[in-house]
Design an enzyme around this catalytic site. Sequence first.
Site, PDB file in Angstrom:
ATOM      1  N   HIS A  80      21.842 -34.944  72.450  1.00  0.00           N
ATOM      2  CA  HIS A  80      21.024 -35.605  73.470  1.00  0.00           C
ATOM      3  C   HIS A  80      19.855 -36.321  72.805  1.00  0.00           C
ATOM      4  CE1 HIS A  80      22.255 -33.166  77.300  1.00  0.00           C
ATOM      5  NE2 HIS A  80      23.275 -33.714  76.685  1.00  0.00           N
ATOM      6  N   PRO A 302      11.038 -19.620  78.145  1.00  0.00           N
ATOM      7  CA  PRO A 302      12.113 -20.548  77.749  1.00  0.00           C
ATOM      8  C   PRO A 302      11.847 -22.022  78.022  1.00  0.00           C
ATOM      9  CG  PRO A 302      12.733 -19.328  79.713  1.00  0.00           C
ATOM     10  CD  PRO A 302      11.437 -18.756  79.259  1.00  0.00           C
ATOM     11  N   LYS A 306      12.598 -22.844  72.827  1.00  0.00           N
ATOM     12  CA  LYS A 306      12.231 -22.536  71.436  1.00  0.00           C
ATOM     13  C   LYS A 306      12.732 -21.190  70.914  1.00  0.00           C
ATOM     14  CE  LYS A 306      10.312 -26.157  70.186  1.00  0.00           C
ATOM     15  NZ  LYS A 306      11.500 -26.911  69.940  1.00  0.00           N
ATOM     16  N   TYR A 392       9.368 -30.681  70.872  1.00  0.00           N
ATOM     17  CA  TYR A 392      10.630 -30.285  71.503  1.00  0.00           C
ATOM     18  C   TYR A 392      11.795 -30.454  70.526  1.00  0.00           C
ATOM     19  CZ  TYR A 392      13.992 -29.581  75.307  1.00  0.00           C
ATOM     20  OH  TYR A 392      14.987 -29.080  76.114  1.00  0.00           O
TER      21      TYR A 392
HETATM   22  P1  RFL Z   1      18.452 -11.065  70.029  1.00  0.00           P
HETATM   23  O1  RFL Z   1      19.415 -12.130  70.383  1.00  0.00           O
HETATM   24  O2  RFL Z   1      17.788 -10.351  71.155  1.00  0.00           O
HETATM   25  O3  RFL Z   1      19.219 -10.019  69.122  1.00  0.00           O
HETATM   26  C1  RFL Z   1      18.670  -8.765  68.814  1.00  0.00           C
HETATM   27  C2  RFL Z   1      19.810  -7.808  68.634  1.00  0.00           C
HETATM   28  O4  RFL Z   1      19.303  -6.530  68.246  1.00  0.00           O
HETATM   29  C3  RFL Z   1      20.030  -5.538  68.919  1.00  0.00           C
HETATM   30  N1  RFL Z   1      19.264  -4.285  68.979  1.00  0.00           N
HETATM   31  C4  RFL Z   1      19.513  -3.213  68.191  1.00  0.00           C
HETATM   32  N2  RFL Z   1      20.407  -3.006  67.224  1.00  0.00           N
HETATM   33  C5  RFL Z   1      20.422  -1.784  66.624  1.00  0.00           C
HETATM   34  N3  RFL Z   1      19.583  -0.780  66.969  1.00  0.00           N
HETATM   35  C6  RFL Z   1      18.676  -0.944  67.954  1.00  0.00           C
HETATM   36  N4  RFL Z   1      17.853   0.050  68.332  1.00  0.00           N
HETATM   37  C7  RFL Z   1      18.608  -2.200  68.606  1.00  0.00           C
HETATM   38  N5  RFL Z   1      17.843  -2.728  69.606  1.00  0.00           N
HETATM   39  C8  RFL Z   1      18.240  -3.974  69.815  1.00  0.00           C
HETATM   40  C9  RFL Z   1      20.264  -6.150  70.305  1.00  0.00           C
HETATM   41  O5  RFL Z   1      21.336  -5.517  70.987  1.00  0.00           O
HETATM   42  C10 RFL Z   1      20.565  -7.595  69.936  1.00  0.00           C
HETATM   43  O6  RFL Z   1      21.943  -7.839  69.765  1.00  0.00           O
HETATM   44  O7  RFL Z   1      17.303 -11.588  69.066  1.00  0.00           O
HETATM   45  P2  RFL Z   1      17.324 -12.743  67.931  1.00  0.00           P
HETATM   46  O8  RFL Z   1      18.537 -12.586  67.056  1.00  0.00           O
HETATM   47  O9  RFL Z   1      15.962 -12.738  67.367  1.00  0.00           O
HETATM   48  O10 RFL Z   1      17.580 -14.106  68.728  1.00  0.00           O
HETATM   49  C11 RFL Z   1      16.598 -14.586  69.601  1.00  0.00           C
HETATM   50  C12 RFL Z   1      17.237 -15.258  70.807  1.00  0.00           C
HETATM   51  O11 RFL Z   1      18.298 -14.462  71.312  1.00  0.00           O
HETATM   52  C13 RFL Z   1      16.201 -15.472  71.895  1.00  0.00           C
HETATM   53  O12 RFL Z   1      14.993 -15.980  71.359  1.00  0.00           O
HETATM   54  C14 RFL Z   1      16.627 -16.446  72.975  1.00  0.00           C
HETATM   55  O13 RFL Z   1      17.876 -16.168  73.514  1.00  0.00           O
HETATM   56  C15 RFL Z   1      15.544 -16.398  74.071  1.00  0.00           C
HETATM   57  N6  RFL Z   1      16.075 -16.781  75.349  1.00  0.00           N
HETATM   58  C16 RFL Z   1      16.205 -18.089  75.588  1.00  0.00           C
HETATM   59  N7  RFL Z   1      15.773 -18.985  74.666  1.00  0.00           N
HETATM   60  C17 RFL Z   1      15.905 -20.286  74.886  1.00  0.00           C
HETATM   61  O14 RFL Z   1      15.541 -21.079  73.995  1.00  0.00           O
HETATM   62  N8  RFL Z   1      16.465 -20.735  76.074  1.00  0.00           N
HETATM   63  C18 RFL Z   1      16.922 -19.857  77.049  1.00  0.00           C
HETATM   64  O15 RFL Z   1      17.429 -20.273  78.072  1.00  0.00           O
HETATM   65  C19 RFL Z   1      16.794 -18.486  76.826  1.00  0.00           C
HETATM   66  N9  RFL Z   1      17.244 -17.591  77.732  1.00  0.00           N
HETATM   67  C20 RFL Z   1      16.469 -15.825  76.293  1.00  0.00           C
HETATM   68  C21 RFL Z   1      17.092 -16.247  77.481  1.00  0.00           C
HETATM   69  C22 RFL Z   1      16.262 -14.452  76.084  1.00  0.00           C
HETATM   70  C23 RFL Z   1      16.635 -13.504  77.037  1.00  0.00           C
HETATM   71  N10 RFL Z   1      16.292 -12.123  76.786  1.00  0.00           N
HETATM   72  C24 RFL Z   1      15.946 -11.674  75.461  1.00  0.00           C
HETATM   73  C25 RFL Z   1      15.959 -11.192  77.773  1.00  0.00           C
HETATM   74  C26 RFL Z   1      17.535 -15.310  78.416  1.00  0.00           C
HETATM   75  C27 RFL Z   1      17.311 -13.944  78.195  1.00  0.00           C
HETATM   76  C28 RFL Z   1      17.842 -12.977  79.239  1.00  0.00           C
HETATM   77  C1  PHB Z   2      19.381 -23.701  78.852  1.00  0.00           C
HETATM   78  O1  PHB Z   2      19.640 -22.517  79.126  1.00  0.00           O
HETATM   79  O2  PHB Z   2      20.270 -24.573  78.816  1.00  0.00           O
HETATM   80  C2  PHB Z   2      17.985 -24.079  78.610  1.00  0.00           C
HETATM   81  C3  PHB Z   2      16.972 -23.169  78.841  1.00  0.00           C
HETATM   82  C4  PHB Z   2      15.654 -23.548  78.624  1.00  0.00           C
HETATM   83  C5  PHB Z   2      15.376 -24.838  78.194  1.00  0.00           C
HETATM   84  C6  PHB Z   2      16.384 -25.733  77.949  1.00  0.00           C
HETATM   85  C7  PHB Z   2      17.691 -25.364  78.165  1.00  0.00           C
HETATM   86  O3  PHB Z   2      14.082 -25.221  78.027  1.00  0.00           O
END
Ligand code: RFL
Ligand code: PHB
Length: 399
Positions: A80, A302, A306, A392
């Site tokens: 994009h 979110p 980032k 961004y």
């Molecule tokens: P993760 O992906 O949370 O992975 C951490 C892993 O550690 C495991 N864990 C353990 N393992 C062993 N022993 C333990 N005691 C443990 N405790 C936990 C967990 O099961 C997991 O598999 O962290 P990582 O790798 O740092 O990656 C970061 C990203 O996942 C995160 O920043 C993003 O997904 C944040 N986030 C979003 N970011 C965006 O940019 N756009 C989004 O739309 C977005 N949606 C989200 C999200 C994060 C969410 N969380 C954490 C609640 C939606 C949700 C629901």
């Molecule tokens: C997505 O889940 O696609 C997503 C979430 C947050 C953003 C952008 C995209 O800011």
Amino acid sequence: MTTSATGDLRTRVAIIGAGPAGMLLSHLLASEGVESVVVESRSQEYVAGRIRAGILEQSTVDLLRSAGLADRLAREGHEHRGIYLQWPHERHHLDFVDLTGRSVWVYGQTEVQKDLVAARTAAGQQVHYEVSDTALHDVDTDHPSVTFADSDGRPRRVTAEVVVGCDGSFGPSRAAVPDGVRSTWEKTYPYSWLGILADVPPSTDELIYAWHPDGFAMHSMRSSTVSRLYLQVPNGTDAQSWSDDRIWESLATRLGHGQDGWQLTPGPITEKSVLPMRSYVQTPMRHGRLFLAGDAAHIVPPTGAKGLNLAVADVGLLAPALVDLLSKDDARLADAYSATALRRVWRCTHFSWWMTTMLHTSGDPFDEQLQLSQLRWVTSSAAGATGLAENYAGLPIGF
Ligand code: RFL
Ligand code: PHB
């Protein structure tokens, strides 16, 4: 790696968490000949199925490419040029490529995770899934270890030269930095997101971020047939209390269905969940032989897309630092890791807060006028637009 008769393991780097940060780190270390063991509390399917981030910034894509992890991203991801920012009766496109020469990619975290698992499985990476009672020991010595119960309940210990906490915001690693050493900064926002996945082609070519007096709304996507949309809702909202019809009606209102002939096409909703919004930073990101990466050290709301990108950026710094430390006995990058990573963390923390507070309504009429003024400035001034675009589309790794 060696395994003793009692099942104790010895490796160079023990990684806690098999999310994107942990799996990418094991991949980057292996490509430089440094072996690791990963422990994960959930199942492989659960980790790969979690619906989370959807946007990869340029530096994330560059890193995945250089690590040989971007074949499917190149085929199935969508590049994009920018985003739309809108408020009632006005929609503006910000073209990041024109403004900064950098673009972003739509490619879900689920897909990044599948690619990482495929690459690590092909390489024979040892990942212990469904572990419990993970605990860190002796992190301020040069023989730290991680203990856990494996999926059969058997007690295990991994002794390593370094432990990396990639275990997100609920894992034990961040608390393994002693109280007197760590500082934390935290902000909870007075609203949440209700997110849906829908089996319907996106009604837009690029993401729409919409300010509306009823609350923020966003139109994102996962592919040419799957849409991802979000609505600002009050904290404590139960996702099931919103019917599908109410969700589509609110999205239509807030995203401006009918405005200048634009139509939002509804479709079957396949997933519905509520996501609280929080900023959190813990410093330092290193204590002795324990390093923190990704959500283990910081959480952003979110709105700036980032979270995943920041996790990848941490690992992009940490992998070469650990290779130098363990293979060349050169501690310079490892010693600089926390301070270097935190520069980007605070930049992204500010950008995510800025986007969040510009776009979410709080019910305060004074704030609303400031938000609209800021949106007009960002969409009409080259300086304003470039600032948003630069943040961004992402700063280079090592910023
Ligand atoms: P993760 O992906 O949370 O992975 C951490 C892993 O550690 C495991 N864990 C353990 N393992 C062993 N022993 C333990 N005691 C443990 N405790 C936990 C967990 O099961 C997991 O598999 O962290 P990582 O790798 O740092 O990656 C970061 C990203 O996942 C995160 O920043 C993003 O997904 C944040 N986030 C979003 N970011 C965006 O940019 N756009 C989004 O739309 C977005 N949606 C989200 C999200 C994060 C969410 N969380 C954490 C609640 C939606 C949700 C629901
Ligand atoms: C997505 O889940 O696609 C997503 C979430 C947050 C953003 C952008 C995209 O800011």
